[in-house]
Motif scaffolding. Structure first.
Motif, PDB file in Angstrom:
ATOM      1  N   GLY A 164      12.236  23.537  -9.097  1.00 14.01           N
ATOM      2  CA  GLY A 164      13.403  23.182 -10.661  1.00 14.01           C
ATOM      3  C   GLY A 164      12.698  22.557 -11.859  1.00 14.01           C
ATOM      4  N   LEU A 165      12.128  22.525 -12.167  1.00 14.67           N
ATOM      5  CA  LEU A 165      11.429  21.480 -14.115  1.00 14.67           C
ATOM      6  C   LEU A 165      12.834  20.720 -14.126  1.00 14.67           C
ATOM      7  CD1 LEU A 165       8.426  23.122 -15.825  1.00 14.67           C
ATOM      8  CD2 LEU A 165       8.470  20.998 -14.245  1.00 14.67           C
ATOM      9  N   ASP A 166      14.179  21.445 -14.475  1.00 14.62           N
ATOM     10  CA  ASP A 166      15.200  20.958 -14.718  1.00 14.62           C
ATOM     11  C   ASP A 166      15.767  20.603 -13.961  1.00 14.62           C
ATOM     12  OD1 ASP A 166      16.041  22.638 -12.942  1.00 14.62           O
ATOM     13  OD2 ASP A 166      17.589  24.277 -14.336  1.00 14.62           O
ATOM     14  N   LEU A 167      15.496  19.920 -12.827  1.00 14.57           N
ATOM     15  CA  LEU A 167      15.772  18.970 -11.909  1.00 14.57           C
ATOM     16  C   LEU A 167      15.216  18.389 -11.845  1.00 14.57           C
ATOM     17  CD1 LEU A 167      18.156  19.031  -9.889  1.00 14.57           C
ATOM     18  CD2 LEU A 167      16.438  19.407  -8.197  1.00 14.57           C
ATOM     19  N   VAL A 168      14.237  18.466 -12.396  1.00 16.51           N
ATOM     20  CA  VAL A 168      13.079  16.531 -12.633  1.00 16.51           C
ATOM     21  C   VAL A 168      13.761  16.522 -13.854  1.00 16.51           C
ATOM     22  CG1 VAL A 168      11.069  15.943 -13.115  1.00 16.51           C
ATOM     23  CG2 VAL A 168      10.894  17.931 -11.506  1.00 16.51           C
ATOM     24  N   LEU A 169      14.240  16.668 -15.090  1.00 13.44           N
ATOM     25  CA  LEU A 169      14.124  16.307 -16.402  1.00 13.44           C
ATOM     26  C   LEU A 169      16.265  16.332 -16.312  1.00 13.44           C
ATOM     27  CD1 LEU A 169      13.064  18.547 -18.213  1.00 13.44           C
ATOM     28  CD2 LEU A 169      12.429  16.499 -18.665  1.00 13.44           C
ATOM     29  N   GLY A 170      16.395  16.027 -15.019  1.00 11.35           N
ATOM     30  CA  GLY A 170      18.065  15.624 -14.907  1.00 11.35           C
ATOM     31  C   GLY A 170      19.117  17.121 -15.853  1.00 11.35           C
ATOM     32  N   ALA A 171      18.619  18.432 -16.116  1.00 15.81           N
ATOM     33  CA  ALA A 171      18.432  18.639 -17.268  1.00 15.81           C
ATOM     34  C   ALA A 171      19.685  20.322 -16.715  1.00 15.81           C
ATOM     35  CB  ALA A 171      17.693  19.875 -17.684  1.00 15.81           C
ATOM     36  N   GLU A 172      19.632  20.224 -14.834  1.00 10.57           N
ATOM     37  CA  GLU A 172      19.985  21.115 -14.381  1.00 10.57           C
ATOM     38  C   GLU A 172      21.496  21.762 -14.363  1.00 10.57           C
ATOM     39  OE1 GLU A 172      21.521  17.614 -11.673  1.00 10.57           O
ATOM     40  OE2 GLU A 172      19.949  18.828 -13.583  1.00 10.57           O
TER      41      GLU A 172
END
Length: 366
Positions: A164-172
């Motif tokens: 998940g890209l949200d996890l890379v961005l810290g947006a999970e």
């Protein structure tokens, strides 16, 4: 205050009006329904699109409303006799029959709703030359760098096993839809709907919007990927797609619309072998890729040697990003403005901007 940008419907047939309203919702269109010709007159000259049924067209003709562009007569299938004559009398551009013309009407409503962007956005597809190559991190760096450069960007996660890209961005933990929540199959989606529904970050008037996977291991539908990507392009945004190495149908839907394809390759012999196989697969699908070579290179391979081994042009290379792993684990990843990731991202975005816009075409089947 009346919103003059809203399309107008004067449809007296209640069943037909219900169908039209459902299609308007699918297009992300706030359709204004008027009850009579007097109300239609108030919006006749300003509405971007006017929808009429047979009774509405007859009432507008009797009221003496002048001819104008973008008037469409709507009917159930088959259209009643005399409707085409009515269309000529009212000056309608088109007669459409539902449900056969549903996709056309959704597109027309979306076109009428969205303000045209001054330029068409470009799309870049990013894929790792081997597992763990850092493609998702580079996608996030591209999006954050675009935002820092005052470019609106849309990140599309096409890798169902990528975490998940949200996890890379810290947006999970941020509110907003992920792929399993979207329920998109085909057709058209408005960029404004994506902005409202998805996690995003803003910087002044620019926005970074993220459509991530949800760590459920299921790939999005190819038509849904195409609809989201095209929405970003119509809005003039930079669209950045994170693709799986398997190049499944969803990935191919992104590749066929990408103006630039990038393979991220670590400076390792085994990675070169893997990337060469991937490059051949991309070529079979009609996509010519460029390389971003990532250090460190344990065997002291030079980026030019990697490009020669993979037999693809070198776009840029980058040294290791200091403190990358801790920032990813903490969820506060942001490439340093003068760091290796940001420099490589700016080079890639400049190369993307220089690419001629690619017309949509179909890739050859796998």
């Amino acid at each position: 205050m009346v919103d003059s940008n809203r399309p107008v419907a004067f449809v007296e047939d209640e069943d037909l009006l219900d169908d039209v309203l459902k299609l308007a919702a699918a297009a992300g269109c706030d359709l204004e329904c008027v009850p009579d010709a007097a109300a239609a007159r108030l919006r006749w000259s300003t509405a971007p699109l006017v929808l009429l049924d047979a009774a509405g067209a007859q009432a507008c003709e009797r009221a003496g409303l002048p001819r104008r562009d973008a008037v469409v007569l709507v009917s159930t299938e088959p259209a009643p006799k005399g409707l085409w004559e009515r269309a000529v009398e009212i000056g309608a551009e088109r007669v459409i029959e539902l449900p056969g013309a549903e996709s056309w009407l959704v597109s027309a409503l979306a076109d009428a709703t969205e303000a045209p962007a001054p330029t068409t956005g470009r799309a870049v597809a990013v894929v790792g030359g081997r597992g763990g190559a850092g493609a998702s991190v580079f996608v996030a760096a591209l999006g954050l760098t675009a935002l820092r450069m005052n470019q609106s960007a849309l990140l599309i996660d096409c890798d169902p096993l990528g975490g998940g890209l949200d996890l890379v961005l810290g947006a999970e933990s941020e509110q907003g839809l992920r792929w399993p929540d979207m329920h998109l199959r085909a057709g058209r989606v408005a960029a404004s709907s994506l902005h409202d529904a998805l996690p995003s970050r803003t910087r002044g008037t620019t926005r970074l919007t993220v459509l991530s996977g949800a760590r459920k291991g299921k790939a999005p539908a190819p038509d849904a990927v195409a609809a989201v990507l095209e929405a970003g392009r119509r809005a003039g945004e930079t669209v950045i797609c994170d693709l799986p190495r398997a190049l499944d149908p969803a990935a191919q839907a992104a590749l066929t619309r990408a103006d630039l394809t990038v393979i991220v390759v670590p400076g390792e012999v085994r990675a070169c072998v893997s990337a060469k196989l991937l490059a051949e697969r991309l070529s079979d699908l009609g996509a010519k890729a460029h390389l971003v070579v990532r250090g460190p290179a344990p065997g002291f391979l030079h980026p030019d040697e990697v490009a020669k081994a993979v037999n693809l042009p070198l776009l840029t290379s980058m040294r290791p990003e200091p403190n990358l792993a801790p920032t990813l684990d903490r969820g506060d990843f942001s490439p340093r403005p003068r760091g290796p990731l940001a420099i490589a991202a700016r080079t890639t975005l400049a190369a993307l901007a220089a690419q001629p816009l690619r017309s949509t075409r179909h890739l050859r089947a796998a």
